[in-house]
Design a protein around this motif. Structure first.
Motif, PDB file in Angstrom:
ATOM      1  N   LYS A   3      54.146  16.787-100.994  1.00 30.66           N
ATOM      2  CA  LYS A   3      53.444  16.045 -99.934  1.00 30.66           C
ATOM      3  C   LYS A   3      53.931  14.650 -99.748  1.00 30.66           C
ATOM      4  O   LYS A   3      54.173  14.107 -98.809  1.00 30.66           O
ATOM      5  CB  LYS A   3      52.021  16.270 -99.805  1.00 30.66           C
ATOM      6  N   LYS A  30      57.485  13.910 -98.548  1.00 28.72           N
ATOM      7  CA  LYS A  30      57.509  14.011 -97.038  1.00 28.72           C
ATOM      8  C   LYS A  30      56.977  13.027 -96.325  1.00 28.72           C
ATOM      9  O   LYS A  30      57.149  12.691 -95.206  1.00 28.72           O
ATOM     10  CB  LYS A  30      56.619  15.249 -96.821  1.00 28.72           C
ATOM     11  N   SER A  31      55.945  12.157 -97.148  1.00 27.18           N
ATOM     12  CA  SER A  31      55.236  11.043 -96.326  1.00 27.18           C
ATOM     13  C   SER A  31      56.089   9.773 -96.231  1.00 27.18           C
ATOM     14  O   SER A  31      55.632   8.679 -95.723  1.00 27.18           O
ATOM     15  CB  SER A  31      53.931  10.894 -97.115  1.00 27.18           C
ATOM     16  N   GLU A  74      51.350  18.409-104.766  1.00 28.20           N
ATOM     17  CA  GLU A  74      51.120  17.026-104.139  1.00 28.20           C
ATOM     18  C   GLU A  74      52.459  16.109-103.926  1.00 28.20           C
ATOM     19  O   GLU A  74      52.758  15.342-103.221  1.00 28.20           O
ATOM     20  CB  GLU A  74      50.301  16.508-104.975  1.00 28.20           C
TER      21      GLU A  74
END
Length: 153
Positions: free
Chosen positions: A126, A129-130, A123
């Motif tokens: 992720k 990257k967001s 997580e």
């Protein structure tokens, strides 16, 4: 690189990077129009995304951490009712409310980091990257910097 291209590259860097423009992260003062606008944007998001049933009265945000730089901000808060009574857990979930917002026609949530626990490695990848490429990571709390560095695993 020729001079016009170098100047164009420098100008672009100055426009995209708040630090390059000499902007430092700051906390808007309590009662300021900027702080109110940030809270209004986040409050609308919280009601839409998290309210488990119709709220009986307006909520306000008890701000624990708020930093702004350029068009971005990072905020950690606790939603409570206007009269100071708890909105959590009967109307809103019992989580740590943590958000990144961007200013465009008002303040809008662009990243919801709210949770009850530290994210796992997958997580975290992720989440990293967001973030928008120009998001000033110095807005984050030290805890979030440590989490994103994988030091809470």
């Amino acid at each position: 690189m020729n001079t016009p291209r170098l100047l164009a590259a420098l100008l672009l860097a100055c426009l995209l990077l708040p630090a390059a423009r000499g902007e430092e992260a700051y906390t808007p003062k309590a009662g300021s129009s900027e702080r109110k606008a940030i809270c209004d944007g986040l409050r609308a998001f919280l009601i839409q995304e998290y309210a488990e049933k119709k709220l009986p009265k307006p909520i306000v945000l008890k701000i624990e951490y708020l930093k702004v730089s350029g068009e971005y901000c990072f905020i950690e808060c606790v939603p409570v009712f206007e009269d100071g009574s708890d909105a959590v857990p009967e109307y809103l979930p019992d989580i740590g409310y943590t958000h990144c917002l961007k200013r465009f026609n008002g303040w809008h949530v662009i990243l919801d980091l709210s949770r009850t626990d530290v994210p796992g490695a997958e997580e975290i990848a992720k989440i990293k990257k967001s973030f928008p490429g120009d998001f000033p990571m110095d807005l984050l709390t030290e805890d979030w910097r440590q989490i994103l560095a994988g030091k809470y695993q």
